[in-house]
Design a protein around this motif. Sequence first.
Motif, PDB file in Angstrom:
ATOM      1  N   LYS A   1       0.822  -1.210   0.000  1.00  0.00           N
ATOM      2  CA  LYS A   1       0.000   0.000   0.000  1.00  0.00           C
ATOM      3  C   LYS A   1       0.861   1.267   0.000  1.00  0.00           C
ATOM      4  O   LYS A   1       0.544   2.266  -0.658  1.00  0.00           O
ATOM      5  N   LEU A   2       1.970   1.211   0.768  1.00  0.00           N
ATOM      6  CA  LEU A   2       2.848   2.387   0.764  1.00  0.00           C
ATOM      7  C   LEU A   2       3.518   2.562  -0.609  1.00  0.00           C
ATOM      8  O   LEU A   2       3.671   3.692  -1.092  1.00  0.00           O
ATOM      9  N   ASN A   3       3.919   1.479  -1.241  1.00  0.00           N
ATOM     10  CA  ASN A   3       4.510   1.580  -2.587  1.00  0.00           C
ATOM     11  C   ASN A   3       3.499   2.153  -3.592  1.00  0.00           C
ATOM     12  O   ASN A   3       3.851   2.948  -4.473  1.00  0.00           O
TER      13      ASN A   3
ATOM     14  N   ARG B   1       3.821   5.602  -5.826  1.00  0.00           N
ATOM     15  CA  ARG B   1       3.610   5.679  -7.278  1.00  0.00           C
ATOM     16  C   ARG B   1       2.537   6.704  -7.633  1.00  0.00           C
ATOM     17  O   ARG B   1       2.652   7.451  -8.613  1.00  0.00           O
ATOM     18  N   LEU B   2       1.464   6.746  -6.831  1.00  0.00           N
ATOM     19  CA  LEU B   2       0.383   7.695  -7.097  1.00  0.00           C
ATOM     20  C   LEU B   2       0.851   9.138  -6.923  1.00  0.00           C
ATOM     21  O   LEU B   2       0.469  10.034  -7.689  1.00  0.00           O
ATOM     22  N   THR B   3       1.691   9.380  -5.880  1.00  0.00           N
ATOM     23  CA  THR B   3       2.184  10.758  -5.696  1.00  0.00           C
ATOM     24  C   THR B   3       3.121  11.152  -6.831  1.00  0.00           C
ATOM     25  O   THR B   3       3.129  12.310  -7.273  1.00  0.00           O
ATOM     26  N   GLU B   4       3.920  10.180  -7.325  1.00  0.00           N
ATOM     27  CA  GLU B   4       4.791  10.486  -8.464  1.00  0.00           C
ATOM     28  C   GLU B   4       3.970  10.799  -9.720  1.00  0.00           C
ATOM     29  O   GLU B   4       4.295  11.716 -10.481  1.00  0.00           O
ATOM     30  N   ARG B   5       2.896  10.014  -9.937  1.00  0.00           N
ATOM     31  CA  ARG B   5       2.038  10.304 -11.096  1.00  0.00           C
ATOM     32  C   ARG B   5       1.335  11.642 -10.910  1.00  0.00           C
ATOM     33  O   ARG B   5       1.200  12.422 -11.855  1.00  0.00           O
ATOM     34  N   MET B   6       0.887  11.913  -9.667  1.00  0.00           N
ATOM     35  CA  MET B   6       0.245  13.190  -9.386  1.00  0.00           C
ATOM     36  C   MET B   6       1.202  14.344  -9.668  1.00  0.00           C
ATOM     37  O   MET B   6       0.815  15.372 -10.241  1.00  0.00           O
ATOM     38  N   GLU B   7       2.473  14.173  -9.298  1.00  0.00           N
ATOM     39  CA  GLU B   7       3.446  15.239  -9.532  1.00  0.00           C
ATOM     40  C   GLU B   7       3.657  15.448 -11.039  1.00  0.00           C
ATOM     41  O   GLU B   7       3.784  16.583 -11.514  1.00  0.00           O
TER      42      GLU B   7
END
Length: 784
Positions: A589-591, A595-601
């Motif tokens: 879940k942390l991984n 990944r979601l924060t990197e895509r969001m960025e």
Amino acid sequence: MTERLDTHAQALDEFLDSSEVFDLNNCDREPIHRPGLIQPYGLLLALDEPDLHIRQVSRNANEIVAIAPHDLLDRPLAEFIDTDSITAIQGCLDRSFEHINPLPLTFTGGQGDRQPFNGIVHRAPSGEVVLELEPFVATKQHSFFQFHRQIKDTLIALQATRNLDELCNLIVAEVKRLTDFDRVMVYRFNDKGDGFVIAEAKTPELEPFLGLSYPATDIPRQAKYLYTQNWLRLIPDFGYQASELVSAPHTEATDAAEPAPRSPLDMSLSVLRSVSPLHIEYMQNMGVTASMSISLLQDGQLWGLIACHHHSPKFVPYELRTVCEFLGQLMSTEITNKEANDNLDYQLRLKDIQHQLIDRLAGATDFVAALVADTDLLLTLTGAAGAIICDGDDRVVIGQTPDEDTVIAILDWLPTQLERDVFAAQALPSVYPEAIVDPQVASGLLAMAISTIQNRYVLWFRPEVLQTVTWAGKPNKDERIEPDGTKTLRPRTSFEAWQETVRGTSIPWLPCEVNGAIELRQAIVDIVLRQADALTHINQDLQRSNTELDAFAYIASHDLKEPLRGIHNYATFLLEDYGEILAGDGTDKLNTLVRLTERMELLIESLLKFSRLGRQDLQMEPIDLNAMLSETITMFRMNPEWEGCEIRITPNLPIVWGDRSLIDEILTNLISNGFKYNNQSKKWVEVGYCPEIPAGGSHPADYVTLYVRDNGIGIRDKHLDSIFRIFKRLHAPGKYGGGSGAGLTIVRKIVERHGGTIRVESLYGQGTTFLVTLPVRDQTPLDP
């Protein structure tokens, strides 16, 4: 007035060539305003200012005043006429002479006797003062009150006429009563210059000319022009022997030993001006010995003539000519009113239809829809059998109209024919022979231009109506074989009625029909202006909204980056510090969160970049695409991800005009997409340009169309309209290398900032081609 006449005289001189020999092949080029000859019933004197020395005199001086011409030349006029007359002439040197004409004077002849004359003074268009002497005819002196009594009843009767026919019949009867000519006619011109006898008063034994037509060539163009400059023209006897003008040679301010010859006198306004030999022959063929013509003018144009014929010599005194001239001027002022009364019921019906159409247009937002709501009204407004409404490339066809190719040809030709945004022709096949027009459909055309730039027109068509024209003699010219064997064309000798069936013409468009089209145009223009005003407000609102949206996107994306970075960092810390404790499901879940924060960025960076494109200034400069793509190839070769991928460049790419970093981004993005979305073993992207594709822009040379073509997976047709939407992806986030889905949106924004366009063509499974138009540096350097 003098300046205006001088301008027209210069135009005549440029058009005409006095060195030619004239027959009916070229009679419209005969310089009849400079004949160098006069009718010999009077004497002409051309005078130098300010002392009124005689510089030219007609050779018949000995017959008129018993003084040889050379004894008059270079002598002051004051030696021959009384002081009061000299004073009167000198008092008008800087203004019109009309108010002193005719000038009663006595001329001291060679025998010392004093002969009475009517002197007629004018200033020639070329500047000379001209005095013409007519023998004084012992008639009752006409005072103002006698003149008023003579025309009072006629004036009242003219104003009482109800229509043009009554007006013309009255005027011919009155002029015949005043002058006692054998025949008096009203002769009206049509648009082609042909004349028609529409009223006639004659002696009983003469055959009627009423209803006969005369071809335009009977009165050449320069003769019609002179009729607009002279209200009346008298020829007392066509059998005269012309008298030439004799000049006193003058020396210019040069060292020339020989005196310079004087230029021919411009006799445009001369009463005694001699007549063209061709016209004399024409009138004698008709059996006419004397004639008088009174001009009928409308808006400075020759509408027609009051033509008077006599079969024996006939001189009309100046005073009586003045009465006839005044009647011609009165009739000219009445013609418009009487024509307006013709077909009055029809005009009222058209007005009602016009009001219905204008009322419908007043509340409309689409002029085409308003016009086609009742097609019968649109056709009835002009009495047409068919109509076409053009709005750009869209056309609405009503009734009988030409085929599409003919309509396109007419629309291409029409802008050069418009006068005050309207064109009317009743013989379109002859006016525009290059277009193959079916006369049974479109012999008549009435066109109204709403906007030539936007190709907005309303065209009305009328079919052919066979007409029978009765000519005064067969209008062909007579061919004569001269003694030397040459052939010349001479005036026709027969004036017997000759009928001709005229094809390819429609019923003429009436002034009320043309005016109805003009007023309808104004109502349509009002709609177009309202639409333009509404679009302006919409564009202003959109521009304001786009500016606010850009600002919001910039602020939002900038402010979102800080908390997002915090979430990313804390998730990374948790994995590093507590990964072993959270093993299994917690670590996954942390991984996922990382990944979601990197895509969001990545999305925020794309949004930030997109918003900056609408705000940043472009650093415009000429860009050599060959050099830029050479650098791009090097960059791609250094990236292991694109190993084995081929970039093909067509030679001699054009130089474009743009922001270097942004143009590079366009090419880099499109090339990388061609490699990314590609499942071929040998991937390639080709960059070139299309010289054969119209690029658009304000001029064809302002833009060039580039293409970027690949052999990738292609795009389904249903997705072609959506690929430029921001964050729109056609595949799962992890497939084909991922991405934000904003790349093509950014590319389109860059292209639009450069004033260009981008479009896509694709075959699914075979590859995609992007077509990009960009400005080029023309021969003249452009400011960025």
